[in-house]
Design a protein around this motif. Sequence first.
Motif, mmCIF file in Angstrom:
data_model
loop_
_atom_site.group_PDB
_atom_site.id
_atom_site.type_symbol
_atom_site.label_atom_id
_atom_site.label_comp_id
_atom_site.label_asym_id
_atom_site.label_seq_id
_atom_site.Cartn_x
_atom_site.Cartn_y
_atom_site.Cartn_z
ATOM 1 N N GLY A 308 4.630 -51.605 19.347
ATOM 2 C CA GLY A 308 3.225 -51.865 19.060
ATOM 3 C C GLY A 308 2.313 -50.913 19.806
ATOM 4 O O GLY A 308 1.334 -50.405 19.242
ATOM 5 N N LEU A 312 -0.073 -48.236 17.837
ATOM 6 C CA LEU A 312 -1.526 -48.301 18.021
ATOM 7 C C LEU A 312 -2.063 -47.057 18.712
ATOM 8 O O LEU A 312 -3.173 -46.595 18.422
ATOM 9 N N THR A 313 -1.274 -46.505 19.637
ATOM 10 C CA THR A 313 -1.706 -45.278 20.322
ATOM 11 C C THR A 313 -1.818 -44.115 19.339
ATOM 12 O O THR A 313 -2.737 -43.291 19.429
ATOM 13 N N SER A 315 -2.374 -44.435 16.156
ATOM 14 C CA SER A 315 -3.180 -44.802 14.989
ATOM 15 C C SER A 315 -4.542 -44.131 14.975
ATOM 16 O O SER A 315 -5.205 -44.099 13.931
ATOM 17 N N LEU A 317 -7.059 -45.295 16.537
ATOM 18 C CA LEU A 317 -8.066 -46.317 16.834
ATOM 19 C C LEU A 317 -8.393 -46.314 18.313
ATOM 20 O O LEU A 317 -7.516 -46.112 19.159
ATOM 21 N N THR A 321 -11.624 -50.877 19.655
ATOM 22 C CA THR A 321 -11.385 -51.324 18.288
ATOM 23 C C THR A 321 -10.149 -52.212 18.224
ATOM 24 O O THR A 321 -10.144 -53.256 17.548
ATOM 25 N N ILE A 322 -9.111 -51.823 18.938
ATOM 26 C CA ILE A 322 -7.884 -52.627 18.988
ATOM 27 C C ILE A 322 -8.176 -53.983 19.621
ATOM 28 O O ILE A 322 -7.697 -55.028 19.148
ATOM 29 N N TYR A 350 0.250 -59.159 22.981
ATOM 30 C CA TYR A 350 -1.062 -58.568 23.238
ATOM 31 C C TYR A 350 -1.181 -57.989 24.647
ATOM 32 O O TYR A 350 -1.759 -56.904 24.831
ATOM 33 N N ILE A 353 0.221 -54.505 25.294
ATOM 34 C CA ILE A 353 -0.554 -53.507 24.553
ATOM 35 C C ILE A 353 -1.872 -53.217 25.265
ATOM 36 O O ILE A 353 -2.260 -52.053 25.443
ATOM 37 N N MET A 357 -3.502 -49.590 27.153
ATOM 38 C CA MET A 357 -4.681 -48.933 26.611
ATOM 39 C C MET A 357 -5.597 -48.431 27.736
ATOM 40 O O MET A 357 -5.534 -48.911 28.872
#
Length: 439
Positions: A308, A312-313, A315, A317, A321-322, A350, A353, A357
């Motif tokens: 995940g 997401l990294t 992506s 975004l 936003t995440i 979550y 992740i 970030m």
Amino acid sequence: MSNVQLAFLMMGILLILMSIRIPIALAMMVCGSIGYVVIGGLPALLEYLGTAPVAKFSTYDLSVVPLFLLMGELATRSGITTELFRTCNTWVGRQKGGIAMAAVAGCAAFGAICGSSLATASTMGKVALPEMRRLNYSGSLAAGALAAGGTLGILIPPSMVLIIFAVLTEQNISKMFIAAFIPGFLAAAGYMITIAIYVRLYPNSGPRGEATTWLQKLQSTRDVWHITLIFLIVLGGIYFGIFTPTEAASVGVVLTAILAITHGKMRMEGLLASLIRTAVSSAMIFFIVLGADLFSVFIALSKLPEIGVEVLTNSGLSAYTILVIMLITYLIMGCFLDSLAMILLTIPIYFPIIMAMDFGIPTADLGIWFGIIALVVVEVGLITPPVGMNIFIIKSFDQSLPLKECFKGVVPFLLSDFVRVALLVMFPSITLWLVHAIG
């Protein structure tokens, strides 16, 4: 089937089990065990079960749970909610919508001792709802104010959900309590502002209460000095490093027991009932913690959090936003799940992740900041249709209240919550300032 696909399958089965009323602890144990066996084999699961429960339940941090639960039980049975509501009503009841404001203030004060949203909504609802109905408050405003005020019990320390989050994510409980103070104050202030705006838009919804003199105000304040003292000793001791949370909870139990006995509200039957309910609730929470730990280990073995983070990294975004996407999923789940279920289901995915970030926040603060935001959004789920546990509790005290009116009444308070969440996301210093100031 890949390990990631297995993780998603077990999460789906977990949601199905919870939807058919299987206890969340048992559901997580079953799904976690099946996934663990498929990935690591039965011997690995047996080895885990032979050592992990002892290691988990022997941690010092978990000892705070039964103590704060007992403190809340004693406070509930001591009858202090009547005094809290009467004092708050004496000060603000003369304002338009003042009884509703007094109920919110009473919920905030009681939440600082109790730590349970459902208990706060229940005990304050018994006292405040009849008074609001007597003064011809609209059913929607009465139910909405009490249901929203009850959520303060889960946000204002001590909070059981906050403690469980801290244990599962290995955060410092004292710092979590400190960080929750300002968001809790903002919640209470936001609800009062919402009531003030509501009664100006709908003047007949919240009539003025009885006028009181300054002497009556001072006398009513004197009646709750002992409650203020408990609050200052317990939370002040934690904030300023005098007590650990467990020591503070122990002191709080003794002081609350003395308060309950001296008020004449506590007899041997009540004490035994408080101890039994505390034991039952503690066992339930510990079982939930074990189930959540097993499910978290399975999720970690599946590599779902790592994948995940990578997805997401790459992506494109932004981190914020995440975060917003995660908060939206909390709001959606809040329509169907209770607060503890949401925390336990999402934290294994979550939290890793979020910690990976870049929010421009030091790692030591990031977990605390996310924990408070998650708790605030989860709190919204307690008044979100169609579940809205607090709404059903308030309705149970007055069957003449249409459920539609109850749900209609919480809408303005939900708008207040959305504004507060936006402020906490945009300005992390609101959450972290007090933590750094106290050090």
